[in-house]
Design an enzyme around this catalytic site. Structure first.
Site, mmCIF file in Angstrom:
data_model
loop_
_atom_site.group_PDB
_atom_site.id
_atom_site.type_symbol
_atom_site.label_atom_id
_atom_site.label_comp_id
_atom_site.label_asym_id
_atom_site.label_seq_id
_atom_site.Cartn_x
_atom_site.Cartn_y
_atom_site.Cartn_z
ATOM 1 N N CYS A 170 40.095 27.107 15.545
ATOM 2 C CA CYS A 170 40.730 26.314 16.615
ATOM 3 C C CYS A 170 39.692 25.403 17.273
ATOM 4 O O CYS A 170 39.165 24.514 16.630
ATOM 5 C CB CYS A 170 41.410 27.232 17.629
ATOM 6 S SG CYS A 170 42.632 28.342 16.933
ATOM 7 N N ASP A 183 51.418 22.918 13.244
ATOM 8 C CA ASP A 183 50.209 22.782 14.053
ATOM 9 C C ASP A 183 50.213 21.417 14.736
ATOM 10 O O ASP A 183 49.969 20.393 14.095
ATOM 11 C CB ASP A 183 48.968 22.926 13.165
ATOM 12 C CG ASP A 183 47.676 23.034 13.971
ATOM 13 O OD1 ASP A 183 47.700 22.723 15.178
ATOM 14 O OD2 ASP A 183 46.647 23.424 13.391
ATOM 15 N N HIS A 236 49.510 27.173 14.405
ATOM 16 C CA HIS A 236 48.155 27.018 14.937
ATOM 17 C C HIS A 236 47.657 28.334 15.530
ATOM 18 O O HIS A 236 48.363 28.985 16.296
ATOM 19 C CB HIS A 236 48.143 25.935 16.018
ATOM 20 C CG HIS A 236 46.786 25.684 16.593
ATOM 21 N ND1 HIS A 236 45.844 24.911 15.949
ATOM 22 C CD2 HIS A 236 46.205 26.122 17.735
ATOM 23 C CE1 HIS A 236 44.740 24.872 16.683
ATOM 24 N NE2 HIS A 236 44.930 25.595 17.763
#
Length: 253
Positions: free
Chosen positions: A150, A197, A230
């Site tokens: 991330c 995402d 995500h």
């Protein structure tokens, strides 16, 4: 894609002599999704590093674990760092935000994501990561891998720039990744992408692949995991078979 796999690259780097001392990746219980972290927090010149050591002697490869926005205060990050150590790699996860992680609920009243991101910019973060690299090098590892997730996924690319001390990178669902950071890499990179995402939608993923394929003279690997969103490589719902598979496959990627 110009690579067999980043994992294969790591194993070749480990070498036959090291393999007698460190058994890289053949423990079926490597990945811990739950449990108590087994590493240790140390302080190096006012920065905290979470260090997880393999049981083998003289590991030749070190992993610089670059966390998501929740840093080492989030137990999943420590458990993944421990998982790398069980795979035979000396692993260091710096507290990238100096005890100022984002709240797990980003909608927490009073939290301003924009201000937080501006505060934790590359100028603030790179000196912290450099301490992690220096620690690994002080233990005589021959290669350093940056594994980022991330927020930290962007820094896996940044740490592959010239002079940063990292040899190969892995980036899972990176946030805020810029073209210039992709073009600057000086080593192999592996990228794990989520199906859903907002930080790396399909068009952006395609653009990143295009840059890696046509403008970066480095081996690369890009994998897309169906049924994931995500954050899956750290925060997957392991009761969902697709998410669990995605998290574990990305770890081995």
């Amino acid at each position: 894609m110009r690579t067999s796999s980043i994992a294969t690259t790591l194993l070749l780097w480990a070498g036959a002599v090291s393999a007698k001392q460190c058994s890289y990746g053949d423990n079926p219980q490597i990945i811990a999704h739950t449990g108590t972290p087994v590493g240790t927090e140390i302080v190096v010149t006012n920065s905290t590093l979470y260090v997880s050591e393999p049981k083998c002697k003289k590991p030749k490869i070190g992993v610089l674990y670059l966390t998501d926005a929740f840093s080492i205060q989030f137990v999943n990050n420590k458990l993944l760092a421990d998982s790398f150590a069980r795979a035979g790699y000396l692993t260091v996860a710096p507290d990238m935000f100096n005890n100022d992680p984002a709240p797990f609920d980003l909608a927490t009243p009073g939290f301003n994501a924009t201000e937080w991101t501006l505060r934790h910019n590359p100028t603030a973060i790179h000196p912290i990561l450099a301490k992690g690299v220096a620690y690994l090098r002080s233990k005589n590892v021959s290669k350093v891998v940056a594994a980022g997730y991330c927020f930290g996924g962007r820094y896996a690319f940044r740490m592959l720039a010239a002079g940063m001390g990292v040899d190969v990178g892995f980036s899972a669902h990176p946030s805020l990744l810029e073209d210039s950071e992709i073009l600057a890499i000086q080593g192999p990179i592996s990228l794990a992408a989520a199906e859903v995402d907002a930080m790396m939608p399909p068009a952006r993923k395609t653009a990143i692949e295009g840059l890696l394929a046509t403008q970066v003279a480095q081996p690369y690997q890009v994998s897309l995991y169906g049924g994931t969103a995500h954050g899956f490589a750290v925060r997957a719902n392991i009761s969902d078979p697709e998410q669990k598979f995605g998290k574990e496959a990305a770890f081995y990627q």
